[in-house]
Design a protein around this motif. Structure first.
Motif, short mmCIF file in Angstrom:
data_model
loop_
_atom_site.label_atom_id
_atom_site.label_comp_id
_atom_site.label_asym_id
_atom_site.label_seq_id
_atom_site.Cartn_x
_atom_site.Cartn_y
_atom_site.Cartn_z
N ILE A 202 2.34 7.89 -3.03
CA ILE A 202 2.51 6.50 -2.60
C ILE A 202 3.99 6.14 -2.49
O ILE A 202 4.46 5.67 -1.45
N VAL A 203 4.76 6.37 -3.57
CA VAL A 203 6.15 5.89 -3.58
C VAL A 203 7.02 6.63 -2.57
O VAL A 203 7.99 6.06 -2.05
N GLU A 204 6.69 7.88 -2.28
CA GLU A 204 7.50 8.62 -1.32
C GLU A 204 7.15 8.29 0.13
O GLU A 204 7.77 8.79 1.06
N SER A 205 6.17 7.39 0.31
CA SER A 205 5.79 6.93 1.65
C SER A 205 6.53 5.66 2.06
O SER A 205 6.35 5.17 3.17
N PHE A 206 7.35 5.12 1.14
CA PHE A 206 8.08 3.88 1.40
C PHE A 206 9.56 4.05 1.07
O PHE A 206 9.94 4.91 0.27
N ASP A 207 10.37 3.21 1.69
CA ASP A 207 11.73 2.96 1.22
C ASP A 207 11.70 1.69 0.39
O ASP A 207 11.09 0.69 0.80
N PHE A 208 12.36 1.71 -0.76
CA PHE A 208 12.37 0.56 -1.65
C PHE A 208 13.76 -0.05 -1.72
O PHE A 208 14.75 0.65 -1.95
N TYR A 209 13.83 -1.36 -1.53
CA TYR A 209 15.03 -2.13 -1.81
C TYR A 209 14.70 -3.01 -3.01
O TYR A 209 13.87 -3.91 -2.91
N ILE A 210 15.34 -2.71 -4.14
CA ILE A 210 14.93 -3.32 -5.40
C ILE A 210 16.08 -4.09 -6.03
O ILE A 210 17.16 -3.54 -6.27
N PHE A 211 15.82 -5.39 -6.30
CA PHE A 211 16.84 -6.29 -6.86
C PHE A 211 16.30 -6.87 -8.17
O PHE A 211 15.50 -7.81 -8.15
N PRO A 212 16.72 -6.33 -9.31
CA PRO A 212 16.21 -6.83 -10.59
C PRO A 212 16.57 -8.29 -10.87
O PRO A 212 15.80 -9.01 -11.50
N ASN A 213 17.75 -8.73 -10.39
CA ASN A 213 18.20 -10.10 -10.66
C ASN A 213 18.68 -10.77 -9.38
O ASN A 213 19.78 -10.49 -8.91
N THR A 214 17.88 -11.64 -8.81
CA THR A 214 18.29 -12.35 -7.60
C THR A 214 18.88 -13.72 -7.90
O THR A 214 19.22 -14.47 -6.99
N ASN A 215 19.00 -14.05 -9.19
CA ASN A 215 19.69 -15.27 -9.63
C ASN A 215 20.65 -14.89 -10.77
O ASN A 215 20.48 -15.31 -11.92
#
Length: 418
Positions: A202-215
């Motif tokens: 599953i995870v290798e079928s997507f590109d992930f843009y991950i932001f732990p803190n958006t504030n």
């Protein structure tokens, strides 16, 4: 009035000394508004006495409970006012400061980044940087935007190949919801290190843009000054900050938001008045058609929802989204039995215009946008003990994989039809 002046002086002295605000004796009441007048009254109280009465869970609609934190000085008056209005209440948290004191482990080790404790913004950002070194070719650091106080909205991109659809994972848009960035960082680690074949497929079928803190400004403030801070840090008239999850330019401020700057749900002076939401929206827009899925993480209440947060709009694929969240909630419950309520934002919790997931679907045209309200249902609220980080993250990631699996299946089915 004298006691309020004294309190303000004490608060000012405390902040001047560099000590975080304390919440000794503050109680959280679960209140039952049964009509629109009750709802209006509670909102007026929190706007008028914003230093002493604070929503943990908003009063937005009748016959849905609200959680209200009240200072010791106003508790008797608060209860008397509720009684006069004919509203029932019960004490849900006896002493907020005791929860804060016990939130983190007594022995705080910083030898390595882990999930037995909560982490500061600097610690999280340093860890993100280290991943780019440890997983070169897979992980790159990205900047999703900037803040009023001049910080960057830091994140990473995880990619195992070319041509994959993109998923954005947003954490920490409400500063006090510490379990959100903690869980999001756990997701990152699991995406990178899991050896489970089903996870990898599953995870290798997507590109992930991950932001732990958006504030980031707000998150830093919860560590240095006020653990209960929710908003951004941009000054407005009498008060500071807007709710960054009511500030997005889709049906902005139509309902479930406030025009009063001291309100926890203040929508800002206009759509995208907050530099955090404006710059992040520009980054997301720049991803173009690659962006297919938006996942947002909050606390608390154990809800899994999809757009919209405005009563006047219904997602054209609402039936599909409902099936996806129903399955995901079942998967989430498998590990520890944690029960989630599912549905559209309006149906599952209350109207809330100007949210990030509404904007991602309504403005960007995404078909798959979801928001989680993580543990718990009010016993700890925003102050979830650190020993619940890992189990919360584990069960939530199970549901994330379920959602992404369904998105992949729908994409393959669509390709077959064409």
């Amino acid at each position: 009035m004298l006691w309020r002046v004294a309190l303000l002086v004490l608060a000012a002295l405390s902040l001047a000394a560099g000590e975080p605000r304390r919440f000794d004796g503050h109680r959280v009441y679960r209140v039952e508004p049964t009509n629109k007048h009750h709802v209006q009254f509670l909102n007026e109280l929190t706007s008028k006495y914003y230093n002493d009465i604070l929503f943990w869970k908003d009063a937005s609609v009748a016959n849905r409970t609200a959680d209200v934190m009240v200072s010791p000085e106003l508790q008797n008056s608060f209860l008397e006012a509720l009684e006069k209005k004919g509203m029932k209440s019960s004490v849900y948290v006896e002493d907020v400061q005791k929860l804060i004191d016990n939130e983190r482990p007594a022995k705080k080790s910083r030898a390595s980044f882990g999930w037995d404790d909560y982490h500061t913004l600097d610690e999280i950002n340093e860890w993100l940087d280290s991943l780019a070194d440890s997983y070169s070719g897979v992980v790159t650091t990205v900047v999703g935007g900037s803040t009023y106080e001049g910080r960057e909205i830091r994140g990473i991109k995880i990619s195992y190949g070319t041509g994959n659809p993109a998923v954005v994972i947003e954490g920490g848009i409400h500063a006090r919801e510490w379990i959100s960035p903690a869980s999001v960082t756990w997701f990152i680690n699991e995406i990178l290190t899991s050896t489970d074949a089903s996870v990898r497929s599953i995870v290798e079928s997507f590109d992930f843009y991950i932001f732990p803190n958006t504030n980031p400004d707000g998150y830093v403030y919860t560590w240095t000054d006020n653990r209960m801070w929710r908003k951004t840090r941009k000054p407005y008239n009498l008060c500071v900050g807007a709710d960054p999850n009511r500030n997005w330019d889709f049906h902005w401020a139509e309902e479930g938001a406030s025009s009063i700057s001291c309100s926890e749900a203040f929508a800002g002076s206009e759509a995208f008045s907050e530099v955090e939401t404006k710059t992040l929206s520009e980054f997301l827009t720049g991803l173009g058609s690659d962006l297919q899925v938006y996942l947002s993480f909050h606390s608390y209440s154990q809800l899994l929802m999809y757009p919209y947060g405005v009563s006047s709009v219904v997602a054209d694929n609402a039936a599909e989204l409902q099936q996806i969240v129903e399955k995901a909630a079942q998967v989430l419950a498998t590990r520890y039995g944690t029960q989630y309520t599912v549905g559209s934002i309006v149906d599952a919790i209350y109207p809330a215009a100007g949210t990030s997931i509404d904007w991602s679907m309504g403005a960007l045209g995404l078909r798959y946008s979801f928001v989680w309200e993580l543990r718990d249902t009010g016993l700890y609220g925003f102050i979830l003990p650190a020993d619940q980080i890992i189990p919360t993250s584990e069960e939530t990631f199970d549901s994330v994989l379920s959602v992404l699996e369904d998105v992949l299946a729908a994409s393959r089915s669509k390709k077959q039809l064409h």
